[in-house]
Design a protein around this motif. Structure first.
Motif, mmCIF file in Angstrom:
data_model
loop_
_atom_site.group_PDB
_atom_site.id
_atom_site.type_symbol
_atom_site.label_atom_id
_atom_site.label_comp_id
_atom_site.label_asym_id
_atom_site.label_seq_id
_atom_site.Cartn_x
_atom_site.Cartn_y
_atom_site.Cartn_z
ATOM 1 N N GLY A 86 0.811 -1.217 0.000
ATOM 2 C CA GLY A 86 0.000 0.000 0.000
ATOM 3 C C GLY A 86 0.842 1.263 0.000
ATOM 4 O O GLY A 86 0.543 2.223 -0.717
ATOM 5 N N ASP A 87 1.910 1.254 0.783
ATOM 6 C CA ASP A 87 2.788 2.430 0.816
ATOM 7 C C ASP A 87 3.498 2.642 -0.510
ATOM 8 O O ASP A 87 3.644 3.779 -0.967
ATOM 9 C CB ASP A 87 3.819 2.293 1.937
ATOM 10 C CG ASP A 87 3.279 2.728 3.283
ATOM 11 O OD1 ASP A 87 2.224 3.366 3.318
ATOM 12 O OD2 ASP A 87 3.928 2.436 4.301
ATOM 13 N N TRP A 88 3.974 1.570 -1.125
ATOM 14 C CA TRP A 88 4.663 1.726 -2.411
ATOM 15 C C TRP A 88 3.708 2.221 -3.492
ATOM 16 O O TRP A 88 4.069 3.076 -4.303
ATOM 17 C CB TRP A 88 5.324 0.415 -2.847
ATOM 18 C CG TRP A 88 6.647 0.212 -2.197
ATOM 19 C CD1 TRP A 88 6.902 -0.523 -1.080
ATOM 20 C CD2 TRP A 88 7.885 0.795 -2.592
ATOM 21 N NE1 TRP A 88 8.227 -0.428 -0.763
ATOM 22 C CE2 TRP A 88 8.862 0.358 -1.674
ATOM 23 C CE3 TRP A 88 8.272 1.627 -3.629
ATOM 24 C CZ2 TRP A 88 10.191 0.745 -1.767
ATOM 25 C CZ3 TRP A 88 9.596 2.007 -3.718
ATOM 26 C CH2 TRP A 88 10.535 1.570 -2.800
ATOM 27 N N VAL A 89 2.495 1.697 -3.509
ATOM 28 C CA VAL A 89 1.521 2.132 -4.520
ATOM 29 C C VAL A 89 1.177 3.599 -4.338
ATOM 30 O O VAL A 89 1.203 4.388 -5.302
ATOM 31 C CB VAL A 89 0.252 1.247 -4.473
ATOM 32 C CG1 VAL A 89 -0.886 1.865 -5.275
ATOM 33 C CG2 VAL A 89 0.563 -0.146 -4.975
ATOM 34 N N THR A 90 0.867 3.997 -3.099
ATOM 35 C CA THR A 90 0.490 5.397 -2.885
ATOM 36 C C THR A 90 1.686 6.337 -3.084
ATOM 37 O O THR A 90 1.510 7.454 -3.574
ATOM 38 C CB THR A 90 -0.114 5.605 -1.491
ATOM 39 O OG1 THR A 90 0.808 5.153 -0.489
ATOM 40 C CG2 THR A 90 -1.441 4.872 -1.358
ATOM 41 N N ALA A 91 2.884 5.889 -2.733
ATOM 42 C CA ALA A 91 4.071 6.731 -2.938
ATOM 43 C C ALA A 91 4.350 6.936 -4.430
ATOM 44 O O ALA A 91 4.676 8.047 -4.865
ATOM 45 C CB ALA A 91 5.289 6.124 -2.251
ATOM 46 N N LEU A 92 4.211 5.880 -5.219
ATOM 47 C CA LEU A 92 4.444 6.015 -6.658
ATOM 48 C C LEU A 92 3.377 6.891 -7.318
ATOM 49 O O LEU A 92 3.688 7.694 -8.211
ATOM 50 C CB LEU A 92 4.506 4.643 -7.326
ATOM 51 C CG LEU A 92 5.777 3.841 -7.040
ATOM 52 C CD1 LEU A 92 5.669 2.446 -7.615
ATOM 53 C CD2 LEU A 92 6.988 4.551 -7.608
ATOM 54 N N LEU A 93 2.137 6.743 -6.889
ATOM 55 C CA LEU A 93 1.082 7.614 -7.422
ATOM 56 C C LEU A 93 1.316 9.071 -7.030
ATOM 57 O O LEU A 93 1.114 9.982 -7.843
ATOM 58 C CB LEU A 93 -0.288 7.160 -6.927
ATOM 59 C CG LEU A 93 -0.901 5.961 -7.634
ATOM 60 C CD1 LEU A 93 -2.182 5.535 -6.934
ATOM 61 C CD2 LEU A 93 -1.171 6.288 -9.078
ATOM 62 N N ALA A 94 1.749 9.299 -5.802
ATOM 63 C CA ALA A 94 2.030 10.666 -5.357
ATOM 64 C C ALA A 94 3.177 11.273 -6.154
ATOM 65 O O ALA A 94 3.127 12.444 -6.543
ATOM 66 C CB ALA A 94 2.347 10.682 -3.862
ATOM 67 N N LEU A 95 4.218 10.482 -6.411
ATOM 68 C CA LEU A 95 5.346 10.983 -7.199
ATOM 69 C C LEU A 95 4.928 11.293 -8.637
ATOM 70 O O LEU A 95 5.287 12.335 -9.185
ATOM 71 C CB LEU A 95 6.502 9.985 -7.195
ATOM 72 C CG LEU A 95 7.728 10.384 -8.015
ATOM 73 C CD1 LEU A 95 8.346 11.663 -7.463
ATOM 74 C CD2 LEU A 95 8.732 9.254 -8.045
ATOM 75 N N ALA A 96 4.157 10.410 -9.239
ATOM 76 C CA ALA A 96 3.704 10.635 -10.612
ATOM 77 C C ALA A 96 2.819 11.878 -10.704
ATOM 78 O O ALA A 96 2.975 12.696 -11.622
ATOM 79 C CB ALA A 96 2.943 9.408 -11.117
ATOM 80 N N ALA A 97 1.930 12.045 -9.746
ATOM 81 C CA ALA A 97 1.049 13.212 -9.762
ATOM 82 C C ALA A 97 1.830 14.498 -9.521
ATOM 83 O O ALA A 97 1.580 15.514 -10.180
ATOM 84 C CB ALA A 97 -0.043 13.052 -8.706
ATOM 85 N N ALA A 98 2.782 14.453 -8.598
ATOM 86 C CA ALA A 98 3.578 15.650 -8.313
ATOM 87 C C ALA A 98 4.437 16.034 -9.517
ATOM 88 O O ALA A 98 4.539 17.215 -9.859
ATOM 89 C CB ALA A 98 4.454 15.410 -7.081
ATOM 90 N N CYS A 99 5.035 15.057 -10.162
ATOM 91 C CA CYS A 99 5.882 15.348 -11.323
ATOM 92 C C CYS A 99 5.067 15.882 -12.498
ATOM 93 O O CYS A 99 5.490 16.832 -13.174
ATOM 94 C CB CYS A 99 6.662 14.107 -11.745
ATOM 95 S SG CYS A 99 7.977 13.662 -10.601
ATOM 96 N N SER A 100 3.923 15.277 -12.767
ATOM 97 C CA SER A 100 3.117 15.763 -13.888
ATOM 98 C C SER A 100 2.580 17.161 -13.615
ATOM 99 O O SER A 100 2.578 18.015 -14.504
ATOM 100 C CB SER A 100 1.975 14.789 -14.189
ATOM 101 O OG SER A 100 1.054 14.742 -13.120
ATOM 102 N N SER A 101 2.161 17.420 -12.386
ATOM 103 C CA SER A 101 1.673 18.752 -12.039
ATOM 104 C C SER A 101 2.795 19.774 -12.053
ATOM 105 O O SER A 101 2.587 20.930 -12.451
ATOM 106 C CB SER A 101 1.012 18.732 -10.658
ATOM 107 O OG SER A 101 -0.114 17.898 -10.677
ATOM 108 N N ALA A 102 3.979 19.372 -11.633
ATOM 109 C CA ALA A 102 5.126 20.283 -11.681
ATOM 110 C C ALA A 102 5.473 20.631 -13.127
ATOM 111 O O ALA A 102 5.807 21.783 -13.434
ATOM 112 C CB ALA A 102 6.334 19.661 -10.984
ATOM 113 N N GLY A 103 5.374 19.646 -14.007
ATOM 114 C CA GLY A 103 5.638 19.909 -15.417
ATOM 115 C C GLY A 103 4.668 20.907 -16.006
ATOM 116 O O GLY A 103 5.057 21.824 -16.744
#
Length: 152
Positions: A86-103
């Motif tokens: 659960g932590d790995w899934v939510t961490a990867l989703l958080a990273l993907a969302a943060a990177c796309s929004s930062a872009g």
């Protein structure tokens, strides 16, 4: 099993989860309060990802409070496997969302100067929300790595 900072059922684990809840809630609040965020897919993905992170972290914080009050041990292999995945899934989703929004935010502010052309757009709030989501990812990464090292 190893006892590490951020382990489930400890005060440090509870503070880590509460930090994740607070940064996810703040990121959602800032993004939702900004004008016209829902027209951009990356920002909607950020809100959805932070919502999932908020629910997951709050649930585990409740479990931590229960374990601390009852002085029970949450380090069974089955529970740790569930927490780790659960932590790995939510961490990867958080990273993907943060990177796309930062872009998208960098594109708006630096590359196309879209923020200057659209004064009603709240680019400062976009930047704050993205910054909070990166901090949330940092806390989620600490938690997921802790769970992984406890598990092996």
């Amino acid at each position: 099993m190893k006892k590490m900072i951020g382990s489930p059922g400890t005060m440090s684990g509870l503070f880590l989860r509460l930090g994740q809840c607070a940064t996810a809630a703040a990121s959602i609040g800032v993004m939702v309060s900004s004008y016209d965020f829902s027209n951009y897919t990356a920002f909607c993905f950020l809100v959805a990802s932070m919502g999932l992170q908020l629910i997951w972290s709050f649930g585990l914080a409740c479990i931590d409070v229960y374990a601390i009050r009852r002085k029970s041990d949450l380090r069974s292999p089955i529970l740790l496997s569930l927490f780790t995945v659960g932590d790995w899934v939510t961490a990867l989703l958080a990273l993907a969302a943060a990177c796309s929004s930062a872009g998208v935010t960098v594109l708006f502010t630096k590359d196309t100067e879209f923020c200057r052309q659209q004064p009603a757009l709240s680019c400062d709030r976009f930047q704050i929300s993205v910054g909070l989501s990166f901090f949330n990812w940092f806390l989620a990464a600490i938690s997921s790595h802790t769970m992984f090292w406890i598990l092996i």
